[in-house]
Design a protein around this motif. Structure first.
Motif, PDB file in Angstrom:
ATOM      1  N   ARG A   1     136.756  42.406  77.636  1.00 22.11           N
ATOM      2  CA  ARG A   1     137.177  43.673  77.065  1.00 22.11           C
ATOM      3  C   ARG A   1     138.606  43.954  77.483  1.00 22.11           C
ATOM      4  N   LEU A   2     139.468  44.067  76.503  1.00 19.12           N
ATOM      5  CA  LEU A   2     140.864  44.388  76.743  1.00 19.12           C
ATOM      6  C   LEU A   2     141.061  45.899  76.673  1.00 19.12           C
ATOM      7  N   SER A   3     141.989  46.386  77.487  1.00 14.47           N
ATOM      8  CA  SER A   3     142.338  47.806  77.480  1.00 14.47           C
ATOM      9  C   SER A   3     143.834  47.948  77.269  1.00 14.47           C
ATOM     10  N   CYS A   4     144.212  49.046  76.652  1.00 11.78           N
ATOM     11  CA  CYS A   4     145.626  49.365  76.441  1.00 11.78           C
ATOM     12  C   CYS A   4     145.803  50.851  76.724  1.00 11.78           C
ATOM     13  N   GLU A   5     146.415  51.143  77.858  1.00 19.30           N
ATOM     14  CA  GLU A   5     146.634  52.537  78.230  1.00 19.30           C
ATOM     15  C   GLU A   5     147.894  53.065  77.568  1.00 19.30           C
ATOM     16  N   VAL A   6     147.759  54.219  76.933  1.00 14.52           N
ATOM     17  CA  VAL A   6     148.877  54.856  76.240  1.00 14.52           C
ATOM     18  C   VAL A   6     149.362  56.029  77.078  1.00 14.52           C
ATOM     19  N   SER A   7     150.626  56.029  77.425  1.00 18.25           N
ATOM     20  CA  SER A   7     151.181  57.145  78.182  1.00 18.25           C
ATOM     21  C   SER A   7     152.387  57.721  77.447  1.00 18.25           C
ATOM     22  N   GLY A   8     152.624  58.989  77.659  1.00 15.35           N
ATOM     23  CA  GLY A   8     153.784  59.636  77.061  1.00 15.35           C
ATOM     24  C   GLY A   8     153.577  60.101  75.641  1.00 15.35           C
ATOM     25  N   TYR A   9     152.327  60.060  75.145  1.00 16.58           N
ATOM     26  CA  TYR A   9     152.048  60.495  73.766  1.00 16.58           C
ATOM     27  C   TYR A   9     150.774  61.320  73.767  1.00 16.58           C
ATOM     28  N   THR A  10     150.846  62.480  73.148  1.00 19.34           N
ATOM     29  CA  THR A  10     149.659  63.331  73.072  1.00 19.34           C
ATOM     30  C   THR A  10     149.357  63.734  71.639  1.00 19.34           C
ATOM     31  N   GLY A  11     149.986  63.074  70.693  1.00 17.38           N
ATOM     32  CA  GLY A  11     149.726  63.382  69.295  1.00 17.38           C
ATOM     33  C   GLY A  11     148.342  62.970  68.858  1.00 17.38           C
ATOM     34  N   ARG A  12     147.916  63.477  67.727  1.00 14.88           N
ATOM     35  CA  ARG A  12     146.565  63.208  67.230  1.00 14.88           C
ATOM     36  C   ARG A  12     146.579  62.343  65.980  1.00 14.88           C
ATOM     37  N   SER A  13     147.728  61.877  65.581  1.00 15.58           N
ATOM     38  CA  SER A  13     147.843  61.045  64.388  1.00 15.58           C
ATOM     39  C   SER A  13     148.474  59.723  64.785  1.00 15.58           C
ATOM     40  N   TYR A  14     147.782  58.622  64.473  1.00 16.29           N
ATOM     41  CA  TYR A  14     148.304  57.339  64.922  1.00 16.29           C
ATOM     42  C   TYR A  14     147.620  56.191  64.179  1.00 16.29           C
ATOM     43  N   CYS A  15     148.244  55.047  64.304  1.00 13.07           N
ATOM     44  CA  CYS A  15     147.651  53.773  63.925  1.00 13.07           C
ATOM     45  C   CYS A  15     147.846  52.853  65.128  1.00 13.07           C
ATOM     46  N   MET A  16     146.761  52.350  65.646  1.00 14.39           N
ATOM     47  CA  MET A  16     146.824  51.469  66.804  1.00 14.39           C
ATOM     48  C   MET A  16     146.279  50.098  66.404  1.00 14.39           C
ATOM     49  N   GLY A  17     146.878  49.061  66.950  1.00 18.00           N
ATOM     50  CA  GLY A  17     146.427  47.724  66.591  1.00 18.00           C
ATOM     51  C   GLY A  17     146.452  46.756  67.742  1.00 18.00           C
ATOM     52  N   TRP A  18     145.620  45.741  67.649  1.00 21.95           N
ATOM     53  CA  TRP A  18     145.654  44.589  68.549  1.00 21.95           C
ATOM     54  C   TRP A  18     146.179  43.400  67.765  1.00 21.95           C
ATOM     55  N   PHE A  19     147.082  42.685  68.403  1.00 19.24           N
ATOM     56  CA  PHE A  19     147.673  41.492  67.814  1.00 19.24           C
ATOM     57  C   PHE A  19     147.573  40.362  68.831  1.00 19.24           C
ATOM     58  N   ARG A  20     147.746  39.147  68.368  1.00 22.57           N
ATOM     59  CA  ARG A  20     147.736  38.021  69.294  1.00 22.57           C
ATOM     60  C   ARG A  20     148.720  36.969  68.839  1.00 22.57           C
ATOM     61  N   GLN A  21     149.170  36.188  69.813  1.00 19.06           N
ATOM     62  CA  GLN A  21     150.101  35.106  69.515  1.00 19.06           C
ATOM     63  C   GLN A  21     149.765  33.906  70.378  1.00 19.06           C
ATOM     64  N   ALA A  22     149.404  32.831  69.717  1.00 17.42           N
ATOM     65  CA  ALA A  22     149.120  31.577  70.402  1.00 17.42           C
ATOM     66  C   ALA A  22     150.410  30.758  70.474  1.00 17.42           C
ATOM     67  N   PRO A  23     150.507  29.841  71.432  1.00 19.64           N
ATOM     68  CA  PRO A  23     151.722  29.025  71.556  1.00 19.64           C
ATOM     69  C   PRO A  23     152.050  28.295  70.265  1.00 19.64           C
ATOM     70  N   GLY A  24     153.291  28.405  69.819  1.00 13.49           N
ATOM     71  CA  GLY A  24     153.725  27.714  68.618  1.00 13.49           C
ATOM     72  C   GLY A  24     153.313  28.378  67.317  1.00 13.49           C
ATOM     73  N   LYS A  25     152.667  29.530  67.415  1.00  9.24           N
ATOM     74  CA  LYS A  25     152.219  30.228  66.206  1.00  9.24           C
ATOM     75  C   LYS A  25     152.840  31.607  66.114  1.00  9.24           C
ATOM     76  N   GLU A  26     152.809  32.172  64.928  1.00  5.93           N
ATOM     77  CA  GLU A  26     153.326  33.512  64.729  1.00  5.93           C
ATOM     78  C   GLU A  26     152.330  34.550  65.241  1.00  5.93           C
ATOM     79  N   ARG A  27     152.866  35.715  65.576  1.00  7.89           N
ATOM     80  CA  ARG A  27     152.000  36.812  65.990  1.00  7.89           C
ATOM     81  C   ARG A  27     151.172  37.266  64.787  1.00  7.89           C
ATOM     82  N   GLU A  28     149.897  37.513  65.020  1.00  4.11           N
ATOM     83  CA  GLU A  28     149.015  37.917  63.936  1.00  4.11           C
ATOM     84  C   GLU A  28     148.196  39.140  64.327  1.00  4.11           C
TER      85      GLU A  28
END
Length: 126
Positions: free
Chosen positions: A19-46
């Protein structure tokens, strides 16, 4: 300033879970789009998965049924539950944030529009 900090990566055997976590600091808005991306060696970020502030989620086909994205609005933490991991899931995983429209107008899974990124956390499946 808004900052994103990922954690939870590591090494796991095939069919294991993380389970990965991503802590968000400095933002308290209620409208957002959040995403997880990954990049393997030699490949583009997806893009892997996204969630908007209406709790609508999207997943790329390769992770559907195995990964679950969620956002804790009280703690401002983004999660990615990864089950049934495969060696091809090995990559550096990043979280990213953008305006609500990034999710609703089909910008995701393209990583280019997202301007706010974490530093990444490594996931190795072997």
């Amino acid at each position: 300033d808004v900052q994103l900090v990922e954690s939870g990566g590591g090494s796991v055997e095939p069919r294991g879970s993380l389970r990965l976590s991503c802590e968000v600091s400095g933002y308290t808005g209620r409208s957002y789009c959040m995403g997880w991306f990954r990049q393997a060696p030699g490949k583009e970020r997806e893009g892997v998965a996204s969630i908007d502030s209406n709790d609508r989620t999207t997943y790329v086909d390769s992770v559907k049924g195995r990964f679950t994205i969620s956002f804790d609005n009280a703690k401002y933490v983004l999660y990615l539950q990864m089950d049934s991991l495969k060696p091809e899931d090995t990559a550096m995983y990043y979280c990213a944030a953008g305006p609500f429209a990034f999710c609703t107008r089909g910008y995701f899974p393209n990583p280019d529009p997202f301007g706010l990124w974490g530093q990444g956390t490594q996931v190795t499946v072997s």
